[in-house]
Enzyme design. Structure first.
Site, short mmCIF file in Angstrom:
data_model
loop_
_atom_site.label_atom_id
_atom_site.label_comp_id
_atom_site.label_asym_id
_atom_site.label_seq_id
_atom_site.Cartn_x
_atom_site.Cartn_y
_atom_site.Cartn_z
N PRO A 2 0.83 -1.21 0.00
CA PRO A 2 0.00 0.00 0.00
C PRO A 2 0.86 1.25 0.00
CG PRO A 2 -0.76 -1.59 1.64
CD PRO A 2 0.56 -2.09 1.14
N GLU A 3 0.57 2.17 -0.92
CA GLU A 3 1.26 3.44 -1.00
C GLU A 3 0.35 4.54 -0.46
OE1 GLU A 3 3.07 3.99 -4.84
OE2 GLU A 3 3.76 1.93 -4.94
#
Length: 271
Positions: A2-3
């Site tokens: 996840p960014e």
């Protein structure tokens, strides 16, 4: 992994629903990257006043202290009125008067850490070296340009480092550099002021658009209400090696930078 857009989408998907909830119980599964930092029972009775974000950290602001949550490499949050019995990879349940917030993390690189406040030494160990927030008013162009001049590495690596600007992870770095028309291997010190301004604007545009599209679901990312992201469906270069550039038709190329895949168009992105 996840960014920033995925973390922000996660925050938006449960922040209002959990606001004002009173904590009834905390369940811990297998150890995560860092210890919680206090006895779980000490959180009982505390009230969630809001959910913020700093970089890829979610900040659950309590009436006493805060919880810093990081999704690590494979983590995701789910918030629901009722949760099924925890599975093998469910390592943290925050049971509240409005539902249960559950951290699912197969690789256990995520974390939930309590701190007395955001300015406390414990919180600053995690947050103190983070760069500017790209979606906030504090993302100053002049400071960004000055920071680039002090970094000798390739632009892609400078963006990933997170000490100048946070949250431009591997997917979005390729997309940002494409939109700005800049080759990912170009040294940050060689970037002219006009091109730095284009890069600054591209960071804002790409990340904001990714949040609007619900983030990117490449494997199993979903928001805290179970919704998948769709940004990956409109990626210009990421994951498209060998396919025609959506602008000029030239095959997209890939290369390895710091053990990560980088994607770019050799025609649209100048050296």
């Amino acid at each position: 992994m996840p960014e920033l857009p995925e973390v922000e989408v996660t925050r938006l998907s449960f922040a209002e629903r959990i606001r004002g909830a009173r904590i009834a119980a905390v369940r811990l599964g297998k150890p995560l990257r860092w210890p919680l930092g206090l006895d779980p029972s000490a959180l009982e009775g505390r009230v969630v006043q809001g959910v913020g974000r700093r970089g890829k950290y979610l900040l659950l602001q309590l009436d006493q202290g805060l919880l810093l949550l990081h999704l690590g490499m494979s983590g995701s949050l789910n918030f629901a009125p009722q949760q099924p019995p925890p599975g093998t990879h469910d390592h943290f349940d925050l049971v509240t008067s409005r539902g249960t917030l559950r951290l699912h993390d197969p690789r256990r690189f995520g974390a939930v850490v309590w701190a007395p406040g955001e300015a406390s030494p414990r919180a600053q160990q995690l947050l103190g070296k983070l760069g500017m927030e790209p979606l906030g008013e504090g993302f100053d162009l002049e400071a960004f340009q000055a920071g680039l001049k002090k970094r000798r590495g390739p632009l892609k690596q400078v963006l990933l480092a997170g000490d100048l600007v946070v949250g431009v992870g591997n997917i979005y770095a390729s997309e940002v550099l494409f939109l700005a028309g800049i080759r990912p291997t170009l040294s940050a010190t060689r970037l002219s002021a006009p091109r730095a301004a284009r890069l600054h604007a591209a960071i804002r545009e790409v990340l904001a658009r990714a949040v609007d599209r619900g983030g990117s679901t490449l494997r199993d990312f979903a928001s805290a209400d179970g919704q998948a992201g769709h940004f990956q469906l409109e990626a210009m270069v990421y994951g498209r090696a060998g396919q025609p550039c959506r602008v000029c038709g030239t095959p997209v190329r890939s290369l390895r930078q710091g053990q990560r895949s980088t994607f770019f168009c050799p025609v649209c992105q100048q050296r």
